[in-house]
Write an enzyme that holds these catalytic residues in place. Structure first.
Site, PDB file in Angstrom:
ATOM      1  N   ASN A 210      25.635  66.403  57.241  1.00 46.86           N
ATOM      2  CA  ASN A 210      25.523  67.852  57.433  1.00 46.86           C
ATOM      3  C   ASN A 210      26.716  68.598  56.860  1.00 46.86           C
ATOM      4  O   ASN A 210      26.610  69.749  56.478  1.00 46.86           O
ATOM      5  CB  ASN A 210      25.413  68.160  58.930  1.00 46.86           C
ATOM      6  CG  ASN A 210      25.508  69.639  59.256  1.00 46.86           C
ATOM      7  OD1 ASN A 210      24.666  70.433  58.830  1.00 46.86           O
ATOM      8  ND2 ASN A 210      26.550  70.037  59.980  1.00 46.86           N
TER       9      ASN A 210
ATOM     10  N   ARG B 270      21.694  76.393  61.224  1.00 48.50           N
ATOM     11  CA  ARG B 270      21.510  75.540  60.036  1.00 48.50           C
ATOM     12  C   ARG B 270      22.455  75.905  58.884  1.00 48.50           C
ATOM     13  O   ARG B 270      22.816  75.038  58.086  1.00 48.50           O
ATOM     14  CB  ARG B 270      20.069  75.634  59.527  1.00 48.50           C
ATOM     15  CG  ARG B 270      19.096  74.582  60.050  1.00 48.50           C
ATOM     16  CD  ARG B 270      18.720  74.785  61.495  1.00 48.50           C
ATOM     17  NE  ARG B 270      17.719  73.864  61.991  1.00 48.50           N
ATOM     18  CZ  ARG B 270      16.430  74.184  62.202  1.00 48.50           C
ATOM     19  NH1 ARG B 270      15.994  75.390  61.964  1.00 48.50           N
ATOM     20  NH2 ARG B 270      15.596  73.268  62.670  1.00 48.50           N
TER      21      ARG B 270
ATOM     22  N   ASP C 221      29.976  73.247  55.730  1.00 48.19           N
ATOM     23  CA  ASP C 221      28.545  72.978  55.831  1.00 48.19           C
ATOM     24  C   ASP C 221      27.906  72.761  54.466  1.00 48.19           C
ATOM     25  O   ASP C 221      27.823  73.685  53.649  1.00 48.19           O
ATOM     26  CB  ASP C 221      27.881  74.167  56.544  1.00 48.19           C
ATOM     27  CG  ASP C 221      26.565  73.787  57.173  1.00 48.19           C
ATOM     28  OD1 ASP C 221      26.571  72.849  57.991  1.00 48.19           O
ATOM     29  OD2 ASP C 221      25.538  74.401  56.833  1.00 48.19           O
TER      30      ASP C 221
ATOM     31  N   ARG D 138      21.329  56.383  61.897  1.00 49.98           N
ATOM     32  CA  ARG D 138      21.429  57.409  62.932  1.00 49.98           C
ATOM     33  C   ARG D 138      21.989  58.608  62.179  1.00 49.98           C
ATOM     34  O   ARG D 138      23.085  58.541  61.617  1.00 49.98           O
ATOM     35  CB  ARG D 138      22.374  56.946  64.035  1.00 49.98           C
ATOM     36  CG  ARG D 138      22.647  57.990  65.140  1.00 49.98           C
ATOM     37  CD  ARG D 138      23.943  58.750  64.934  1.00 49.98           C
ATOM     38  NE  ARG D 138      24.201  59.669  66.044  1.00 49.98           N
ATOM     39  CZ  ARG D 138      25.106  60.643  66.007  1.00 49.98           C
ATOM     40  NH1 ARG D 138      25.866  60.810  64.953  1.00 49.98           N
ATOM     41  NH2 ARG D 138      25.259  61.437  67.034  1.00 49.98           N
TER      42      ARG D 138
ATOM     43  N   ASP E 202      23.562  62.129  61.948  1.00 49.13           N
ATOM     44  CA  ASP E 202      24.353  63.033  62.770  1.00 49.13           C
ATOM     45  C   ASP E 202      23.928  64.491  62.583  1.00 49.13           C
ATOM     46  O   ASP E 202      23.578  64.909  61.478  1.00 49.13           O
ATOM     47  CB  ASP E 202      25.823  62.854  62.335  1.00 49.13           C
ATOM     48  CG  ASP E 202      26.810  63.633  63.175  1.00 49.13           C
ATOM     49  OD1 ASP E 202      26.871  63.376  64.391  1.00 49.13           O
ATOM     50  OD2 ASP E 202      27.519  64.496  62.622  1.00 49.13           O
TER      51      ASP E 202
ATOM     52  N   HIS F 189      21.414  70.863  62.842  1.00 50.88           N
ATOM     53  CA  HIS F 189      22.152  71.772  61.968  1.00 50.88           C
ATOM     54  C   HIS F 189      21.719  71.672  60.510  1.00 50.88           C
ATOM     55  O   HIS F 189      22.370  72.196  59.625  1.00 50.88           O
ATOM     56  CB  HIS F 189      23.654  71.524  62.127  1.00 50.88           C
ATOM     57  CG  HIS F 189      24.076  71.680  63.557  1.00 50.88           C
ATOM     58  ND1 HIS F 189      24.269  72.912  64.117  1.00 50.88           N
ATOM     59  CD2 HIS F 189      24.251  70.780  64.542  1.00 50.88           C
ATOM     60  CE1 HIS F 189      24.581  72.758  65.404  1.00 50.88           C
ATOM     61  NE2 HIS F 189      24.571  71.476  65.685  1.00 50.88           N
TER      62      HIS F 189
ATOM     63  N   GLU G 147      19.936  62.748  65.358  1.00 49.06           N
ATOM     64  CA  GLU G 147      20.602  63.379  66.491  1.00 49.06           C
ATOM     65  C   GLU G 147      20.187  64.839  66.557  1.00 49.06           C
ATOM     66  O   GLU G 147      20.614  65.658  65.744  1.00 49.06           O
ATOM     67  CB  GLU G 147      22.126  63.303  66.368  1.00 49.06           C
ATOM     68  CG  GLU G 147      22.798  63.858  67.617  1.00 49.06           C
ATOM     69  CD  GLU G 147      24.177  64.462  67.394  1.00 49.06           C
ATOM     70  OE1 GLU G 147      24.894  64.674  68.380  1.00 49.06           O
ATOM     71  OE2 GLU G 147      24.558  64.765  66.244  1.00 49.06           O
TER      72      GLU G 147
ATOM     73  N   ARG H 299      18.735  52.167  73.336  1.00 46.73           N
ATOM     74  CA  ARG H 299      20.057  51.919  72.770  1.00 46.73           C
ATOM     75  C   ARG H 299      21.058  51.793  73.914  1.00 46.73           C
ATOM     76  O   ARG H 299      21.120  52.659  74.794  1.00 46.73           O
ATOM     77  CB  ARG H 299      20.474  53.073  71.856  1.00 46.73           C
ATOM     78  CG  ARG H 299      21.875  52.883  71.252  1.00 46.73           C
ATOM     79  CD  ARG H 299      22.272  54.047  70.355  1.00 46.73           C
ATOM     80  NE  ARG H 299      22.371  55.286  71.110  1.00 46.73           N
ATOM     81  CZ  ARG H 299      22.487  56.498  70.556  1.00 46.73           C
ATOM     82  NH1 ARG H 299      22.508  56.625  69.246  1.00 46.73           N
ATOM     83  NH2 ARG H 299      22.565  57.578  71.314  1.00 46.73           N
TER      84      ARG H 299
END
Ligand SMILES: *[C@@H]1O[C@H](CO)[C@@H](O)[C@H](O)[C@H]1NC(C)=O
Ligand SMILES: *[C@@H]1O[C@H](CO)[C@@H](O)[C@H](O)[C@H]1NC(C)=O
Length: 512
Positions: A115, A173, A182, A210, A212, A216, A248, A352
């Site tokens: 991200n 976002r 970003d 996974r 992150d 966003h 996530e 998990r």
């Protein structure tokens, strides 16, 4: 023609919900901040032999090195480049670990930070894990390379440049998450760099990611990135296997962005699971264990096939991210074992297990001032190895919840009952509950403040079973409680509320 392409892409991304776990195994463990060399050893000496299906590793890419505070864990969530040298080790060590884990049937899932890059207070210089030069002032990361053109600032309209209002999806976002620069994932160039990074890891043999901070990023951008990933390496995975994706997305309700927007792309972290189960086991807000009879979708959680579930994670065990005070971590060991036991016995979700390190907590007005502290380290900031004690626990501040007998044995329980429906529910309308999984396993909890003494139908074949919580089967004998199941499937259970672990679990392979 266009339609055909769209259908093909959609079909591919739907396939990214499968973790490709092997040998009938079912659970993943997050070895938070472990060194690659230690994970390789752990796959061979513990995870493989004890039926763990996979390991989530900390971000392997180049990250910032922070001096103030000194080497926090979150420096790894501030990428500098996609070179593969990190606090956990070198590229060679990473490759060796992936190979060795794959060779014992343990999949590797990479924590992918795509991200953003480093934070606006990251300065300029070569204080990075591979020594690459960068500047957050000019937004220059020549080792990728990214320049100021590759960031979203032109799209963010808040005064600070940061996300100020979580009710505004455009801000969430397109603005900076806590000052993190970003990335403009709408650009083909940026998508290409991110996909190259992930494809490099796929070639090395990882089984998935996974991802992150997905809340966003725009689902449409992620769709294109995930769609351009290669199939998994056929040295270890069936031809045509798509990388497993779990995203996530912190969705506890109450925000316009919801997990739903990400279902078609892969699995999604179900943060409601640990927050709610924490409230239940703590008996807060009038919650009772008996209310979990319809646990799972019945509690408003996402569809089973989308959910990645956990009791705590590296963020919310230290008050970051979401979940709040109800989250049950190793700091509340007795409750943690019960909550993890419940999760592993229950059919809902891809499970998990968290594996943590200790730090010195220092609460001021309810907030831990030391929530930043990194893994057990030497004075130069290098991460300490994980020493294994003669009793199989870990030393030097590594908690290793996954090695606790109760949790390790419940990972096996989940494998043994895999595919069996939940059955034979019982509760006392309070905090004593029991349920089985077909005729393969049965578990019973006493989280009331008084003793439990009941005879229940377990649904299991007659025989003497070893309780895998108070002990385990060892060389034909049992080091814990023995449970007699009669020819009618019924068994007597007695659990004092004062026991170290007030729950009992038996399964087909714990039969004596
Ligand atoms: C936050 O954004 C939402 C959606 O755009 C808007 O309705 C609300 O007024 C904003 N709140 C503030 C404090 O600006
Ligand atoms: C819970 O179960 C126990 C027996 O195991 C019983 O003594 C107790 O009264 C029950 N509590 C309620 C609220 O039913």
């Amino acid at each position: 023609m266009k339609l055909v392409v769209l259908v093909a892409l959609f079909g591919l991304s739907l396939a990214q919900h499968n973790p490709h776990i092997k040998h009938g195994r079912t659970s993943i463990v997050h070895l938070f901040e472990w060194r690659w060399a230690d994970i390789a050893e752990e796959c061979e000496r513990f995870l493989g032999p004890n039926g763990f299906g996979g390991v989530q590793i900390s971000p392997p890419n180049e990250h910032i090195l922070k001096e103030s505070p000194w080497r926090p864990w979150w420096q790894r969530y501030q990428p500098i480049s996609y070179k593969l040298c990190s606090r956990s080790g070198s590229e060679d060590e990473l490759r060796d670990m992936i190979t060795r884990c794959n060779n014992v049937g343990v999949n590797v899932y990479v924590d992918a930070v795509i991200n953003h890059m480093a934070r606006g207070d990251g300065g300029e210089g070569t204080h990075s894990s591979c020594g690459s030069w960068f500047s957050v002032y000019t937004q220059d990361f020549p080792s990728v390379p990214y320049s100021s053109l590759d960031f979203n600032d032109n799209k963010c309209y808040t005064a600070s440049g940061n996300i100020e209002n979580y009710s505004d999806p455009n801000q969430v976002r397109d603005c900076r998450l806590d000052r993190l620069l970003d990335l403009a994932l709408e650009k083909d160039y940026v998508r290409g760099k991110v996909a190259d990074y992930m494809n490099n890891l796929i070639d090395m043999g990882v089984a998935g990611f996974r991802v992150d901070a997905c809340k966003h990023m725009w689902p449409g951008d992620l769709d294109i990135v995930f769609g351009s990933l290669k199939n998994l390496n056929t040295m270890w995975f069936a031809s045509g296997s798509r990388p497993f994706i779990f995203q996530e997305v912190i969705d506890l309700g109450g925000e316009p962005i919801s997990s739903k927007e990400y279902y078609h792309l892969g699995r999604v972290t179900e943060f409601k699971y640990g927050a709610k189960l924490g409230t239940v086991f703590r008996k807060w807000n009038g919650e009772k264990l008996s209310y979990t009879k319809n646990w799972g979708e019945g509690w408003g959680f996402m569809p089973d096939g989308n959910a990645l579930v956990f009791i705590d994670n590296h963020d919310n065990q230290r008050g970051h991210g979401a979940g709040g005070a109800s989250i049950i971590s190793f700091w509340d060991a007795r409750l943690h074992k019960m909550a993890v036991g419940y999760m592993l016995a229950h059919p809902y979700g891809q499970t998990r297990v968290m594996s943590s390190y200790k730090w010195d907590r220092n609460f001021v007005d309810g907030k831990d001032q030391n929530d930043w502290i990194g893994p057990p380290s030497n004075s130069d900031g290098s991460t300490k190895p994980v020493p294994i004690n003669p009793d199989q626990t870990c030393g030097d501040g590594w908690v290793c919840e996954h090695r606790w007998r109760q949790i390790k044995n419940m990972v096996t329980f989940r494998n043994v009952v895999n595919g069996q429906p939940q059955a034979n529910w019982w509760d006392n309308q309070s905090n004593q509950v029991a349920f089985g999984r077909g005729d393969r396993g049965f578990i019973i909890f006493n989280n009331d403040d008084w003793d439990l003494d009941v005879t229940l139908n377990t649904g299991m074949p007659a025989g003497t079973y070893c309780d895998v919580i108070s002990g385990q089967k060892e060389g034909g004998g049992c080091t814990g409680k023995k449970i007699q199941v009669g020819s009618d499937g019924r068994a007597h259970f007695s659990i004092s509320n004062r026991e170290e672990d007030p729950f009992v679990a038996i399964h087909a392979e714990s039969k004596l």
